[in-house]
Write an enzyme that holds these catalytic residues in place. Sequence first.
Site, PDB file in Angstrom:
ATOM      1  N   GLU A 141      -1.685 -10.174  -5.907  1.00 14.60           N
ATOM      2  CA  GLU A 141      -1.654 -11.018  -7.116  1.00 14.60           C
ATOM      3  C   GLU A 141      -0.841 -10.245  -8.063  1.00 14.60           C
ATOM      4  OE1 GLU A 141      -4.251  -9.903  -5.341  1.00 14.60           O
ATOM      5  OE2 GLU A 141      -6.109 -10.991  -5.404  1.00 14.60           O
TER       6      GLU A 141
ATOM      7  N   GLU B  64       0.823  -1.340  -0.129  1.00 16.95           N
ATOM      8  CA  GLU B  64       0.145  -0.005   0.027  1.00 16.95           C
ATOM      9  C   GLU B  64       0.780   0.985   0.056  1.00 16.95           C
ATOM     10  OE1 GLU B  64      -2.779  -0.489   3.074  1.00 16.95           O
ATOM     11  OE2 GLU B  64      -3.928  -1.925   2.134  1.00 16.95           O
TER      12      GLU B  64
ATOM     13  N   CYS C 155      -9.462  -8.885  -7.021  1.00 21.21           N
ATOM     14  CA  CYS C 155     -10.139  -7.589  -7.494  1.00 21.21           C
ATOM     15  C   CYS C 155     -10.225  -7.847  -9.075  1.00 21.21           C
ATOM     16  CB  CYS C 155      -9.787  -6.597  -6.895  1.00 21.21           C
ATOM     17  SG  CYS C 155      -8.275  -5.878  -7.835  1.00 21.21           S
TER      18      CYS C 155
HETATM   19  N1  THU Z   1      -5.968  -6.469  -2.218  1.00 21.19           N
HETATM   20  C1  THU Z   1      -5.246  -7.213  -2.757  1.00 21.19           C
HETATM   21  O1  THU Z   1      -3.836  -7.363  -2.590  1.00 21.19           O
HETATM   22  N2  THU Z   1      -5.721  -8.215  -3.657  1.00 21.19           N
HETATM   23  C2  THU Z   1      -7.010  -8.219  -3.959  1.00 21.19           C
HETATM   24  O2  THU Z   1      -7.612  -8.885  -4.703  1.00 21.19           O
HETATM   25  C3  THU Z   1      -7.743  -7.204  -3.392  1.00 21.19           C
HETATM   26  C4  THU Z   1      -7.270  -6.016  -2.576  1.00 21.19           C
HETATM   27  C5  THU Z   1      -5.366  -5.404  -1.371  1.00 21.19           C
HETATM   28  C6  THU Z   1      -5.185  -4.091  -1.879  1.00 21.19           C
HETATM   29  C7  THU Z   1      -5.362  -3.276  -0.483  1.00 21.19           C
HETATM   30  O3  THU Z   1      -3.690  -3.327  -0.091  1.00 21.19           O
HETATM   31  C8  THU Z   1      -6.165  -4.101   0.379  1.00 21.19           C
HETATM   32  O4  THU Z   1      -6.024  -5.459   0.066  1.00 21.19           O
HETATM   33  C9  THU Z   1      -7.526  -3.584   0.556  1.00 21.19           C
HETATM   34  O5  THU Z   1      -8.198  -3.617  -0.502  1.00 21.19           O
END
Ligand code: THU
Length: 186
Positions: free
Chosen positions: A100, A89, A136
């Site tokens: 991913e 992040e 996502c």
């Molecule tokens: N996140 C992922 O790493 N993969 C996903 O498929 C969905 C969301 C992360 C992004 C962010 O750091 C946190 O999860 C919350 O959205």
Amino acid sequence: MSETIELVLPALNIPDNVTQTAAGALKVPGARVPEKRVSLDVALAQDLIAHARVAAESAHAPHSHFHVGAAVVMADDPSGTIFSAANIENSSYGVTVCGERNALYAAASKGFRRIRYLAVSTVDSLGSPLSERSPCGVCRQAIREFTDQDVSVDEALILIDTKDPDILCEVMDIPRLLPHGFTFAG
Ligand code: THU
């Protein structure tokens, strides 16, 4: 000892729906994905889920506190290397990259272009519905770029971690996760 299992990815058959209005028809597009038989190396799937869980420990998630790990094996990598990564992040939120894509792009950066297995573990939500544990939309489109639509063997399989001790993982593919994914035909 490695055990290769045959499994069926069921067909998706969502019909089109058309409603006429005075201004023209409103069409809700359906989706048709034929049933597919795939093979899966059970020991490797187990290993990839374990790698994804470990990778999640390295997540940099000071904003969401949501830790995600992913582990990838590429079909065109003869060494079968496992590439793993976590979500990273940023205080400028849009800069955040999911686990991913970090794992996939580590593999792609070594020149590999075709996913065989991509495991994901959302370690903080393993008991939640699939929508809170699966990649996502952005990652689905990114994964799609590295799957071969024409290849029936070595299918790219997405392995989704779950809290249920009786389930090794949930198995999906991109046509079922992203039936209307974008294709650039240009
Ligand atoms: N996140 C992922 O790493 N993969 C996903 O498929 C969905 C969301 C992360 C992004 C962010 O750091 C946190 O999860 C919350 O959205």
